[in-house]
Design a protein around this motif. Sequence first.
Motif, PDB file in Angstrom:
ATOM      1  N   GLY A  25      -1.719  -3.120  -6.262  1.00  8.35           N
ATOM      2  CA  GLY A  25      -1.974  -2.183  -5.331  1.00  8.35           C
ATOM      3  C   GLY A  25      -1.226  -0.675  -5.407  1.00  8.35           C
ATOM      4  N   ASP A  26      -1.313   0.102  -4.403  1.00  8.56           N
ATOM      5  CA  ASP A  26      -0.677   1.171  -4.251  1.00  8.56           C
ATOM      6  C   ASP A  26       0.792   1.318  -4.362  1.00  8.56           C
ATOM      7  OD1 ASP A  26      -3.282   2.135  -4.093  1.00  8.56           O
ATOM      8  OD2 ASP A  26      -3.071   3.206  -1.981  1.00  8.56           O
ATOM      9  N   CYS A  27       1.489   0.097  -4.385  1.00  9.23           N
ATOM     10  CA  CYS A  27       2.911   0.267  -4.330  1.00  9.23           C
ATOM     11  C   CYS A  27       3.368  -0.043  -5.915  1.00  9.23           C
ATOM     12  CB  CYS A  27       3.674  -0.708  -3.587  1.00  9.23           C
ATOM     13  SG  CYS A  27       3.079  -2.342  -3.806  1.00  9.23           S
ATOM     14  N   THR A  28       2.467   0.094  -6.760  1.00  9.87           N
ATOM     15  CA  THR A  28       2.724  -0.286  -8.153  1.00  9.87           C
ATOM     16  C   THR A  28       2.158   0.955  -9.044  1.00  9.87           C
ATOM     17  OG1 THR A  28       0.754  -1.403  -8.760  1.00  9.87           O
ATOM     18  CG2 THR A  28       2.639  -2.725  -7.994  1.00  9.87           C
ATOM     19  N   GLY A  82      -1.540  13.734  -1.750  1.00 15.97           N
ATOM     20  CA  GLY A  82      -1.375  12.396  -2.435  1.00 15.97           C
ATOM     21  C   GLY A  82      -0.687  11.478  -1.455  1.00 15.97           C
ATOM     22  N   VAL A  83      -0.402  10.367  -1.997  1.00 13.86           N
ATOM     23  CA  VAL A  83       0.365   9.423  -1.259  1.00 13.86           C
ATOM     24  C   VAL A  83       1.829   8.781  -1.894  1.00 13.86           C
ATOM     25  CG1 VAL A  83      -1.939   8.499  -0.552  1.00 13.86           C
ATOM     26  CG2 VAL A  83      -1.099   7.571  -2.637  1.00 13.86           C
ATOM     27  N   VAL A  84       2.386   8.029  -1.072  1.00 19.08           N
ATOM     28  CA  VAL A  84       3.629   7.479  -1.623  1.00 19.08           C
ATOM     29  C   VAL A  84       3.719   6.044  -1.183  1.00 19.08           C
ATOM     30  CG1 VAL A  84       5.113   9.625  -1.537  1.00 19.08           C
ATOM     31  CG2 VAL A  84       4.873   8.248   0.415  1.00 19.08           C
ATOM     32  N   ALA A  85       4.215   5.255  -2.130  1.00 21.72           N
ATOM     33  CA  ALA A  85       4.368   3.786  -1.870  1.00 21.72           C
ATOM     34  C   ALA A  85       4.999   3.358  -0.806  1.00 21.72           C
ATOM     35  CB  ALA A  85       4.567   3.173  -3.233  1.00 21.72           C
ATOM     36  N   GLY A 131       0.867  -1.153  -0.001  1.00 20.73           N
ATOM     37  CA  GLY A 131      -0.082  -0.027  -0.079  1.00 20.73           C
ATOM     38  C   GLY A 131       0.795   1.169  -0.019  1.00 20.73           C
ATOM     39  N   GLY A 132       0.340   2.374   0.627  1.00 23.91           N
ATOM     40  CA  GLY A 132       0.932   3.646   0.483  1.00 23.91           C
ATOM     41  C   GLY A 132       0.498   4.528   1.740  1.00 23.91           C
ATOM     42  N   ARG A 133       1.040   5.498   1.956  1.00 23.54           N
ATOM     43  CA  ARG A 133       0.955   6.561   2.977  1.00 23.54           C
ATOM     44  C   ARG A 133       0.554   7.947   2.547  1.00 23.54           C
ATOM     45  NH1 ARG A 133       6.301   5.053   2.700  1.00 23.54           N
ATOM     46  NH2 ARG A 133       7.564   6.820   2.955  1.00 23.54           N
TER      47      ARG A 133
END
Length: 466
Positions: free
Chosen positions: A310-313, A271-274, A145-147
């Motif tokens: 997911g968010d890490c891609t 926004g978010v980062v992985a 995911g992300g944060r």
Amino acid sequence: MASQYDVIVVGSGPGGYVAAIRASQLGMKTAVIERESLGGICLNWGCIPTKALIKSAQVFEYIKHAKDYGITVQGESEADFGAVIKRSRGVADSMSKGVQFLMKKNKIDVISGNGKVKPGKKVEVTGADGKATEYEAKHIIIATGGRARQLPAAPIDGEKVIEYRKAMTLEKRPDSMVIIGSGAIGVEFAYVYASMGTKVTIIEFMPNIVPVEDEDISKELAKNYKKMGVQLFTNSEVTKVDTSGKGCVVTAKTPEGEKTFEADIVLSAAGVVANIENIGLEETGIATDRGKIVTDDYYRTSTEGYYAIGDCTKGQALAHVASAEAIICVEKIAGLPHVEPLNYNNIPGCTYCTPEIASVGYTEKAARDAGYELKVGKFPFTASGKAKAAGAPEGFVKVIFDAKYGEFLGAHFIGANVTEMIAEVVAARKLETTGEEILKAVHPHPTMSEAIKDATEAAYGEAIHL
């Protein structure tokens, strides 16, 4: 608990837990690793609890405008902020327990701790006691995911400069708030807090709020938010946040020059980062690019036996994208026939502010830039009987078709409950439905969804209700 599996999933968000369930359904011995609560950020701190907050805000708005519906409410209405937060957390907790049930139902082992992938198709899990245990699997799926993205000018301290998690658990409603960023997180929290009485200012770097949306949508939301009393500054950049005093002093470059804003709280919603640091990517030889894990169309990484979703891609950071990627990834692992890559141009985006926003496909500008000749139709909800009856005439439906072949290029909605309407367009585009076919598809009356047909009629010069 076993130490060898067919599939190990690192992370239990809407990508991770869906991957684990699908793998178990396909007969694979599966484990999922989670360091916090099952369901990940979406279920515990994102998608679900924010919608609970928004619903409370909407109920409060209904009560304040009860006279508009012919109802008299005795006395002054008041939002119990603590109770609103408590309800939101209760909804999230119940959903997390639901995921726990699904893990048991599908005989998936849940391993608590921090997961780190290692060479040789292994995962090391460090528990709360600091003890590390190693597990092996034929296939390892990374779904970490992300944060929240940290801005250099506005470092998050968790007290005065906060991110979305803290915004969901504040003990007291602030009198004033500056929100940095006007994506989905920013505008959703802007609605929640502004509707309950907080003076809200949004500062956005791009020319329009909700900048990924069609320009007409951005303008309509801006009009509604200004009517609510939300201050909007676009083409603006926060350069400093001073937290040395009682509250916060935000300095920003704006088109009118440098301005300062005072607020009790600053919400960083840029926004978010992985989450890809310290999870073993370097040791395992897994390639990354621009802060994301590199995969092919079936989510295989550069190292055989390791996958990422997911968010890490690279795909859109959306829960339903992660879930779709999870199923494609696992079904490809299982060797199922006819597994199709995901069409990232047919992903619906939904923002649950009020009025809601929903969109899919090309914006009008993107379609023109791509060289299409267009048929564009709009239908305002002021002309919708259902919307007027519901007391929600704000917004419109906008549809975009290729003039030559009738291809449904995109749709952009803003209004009450439009997030429940967009799936029709997603399905239509998946089935390569044309504008002419939408015209001939009977829509029920009175509904909000018939505005899709009405907008299509407008695009083809056949408008009946305009």
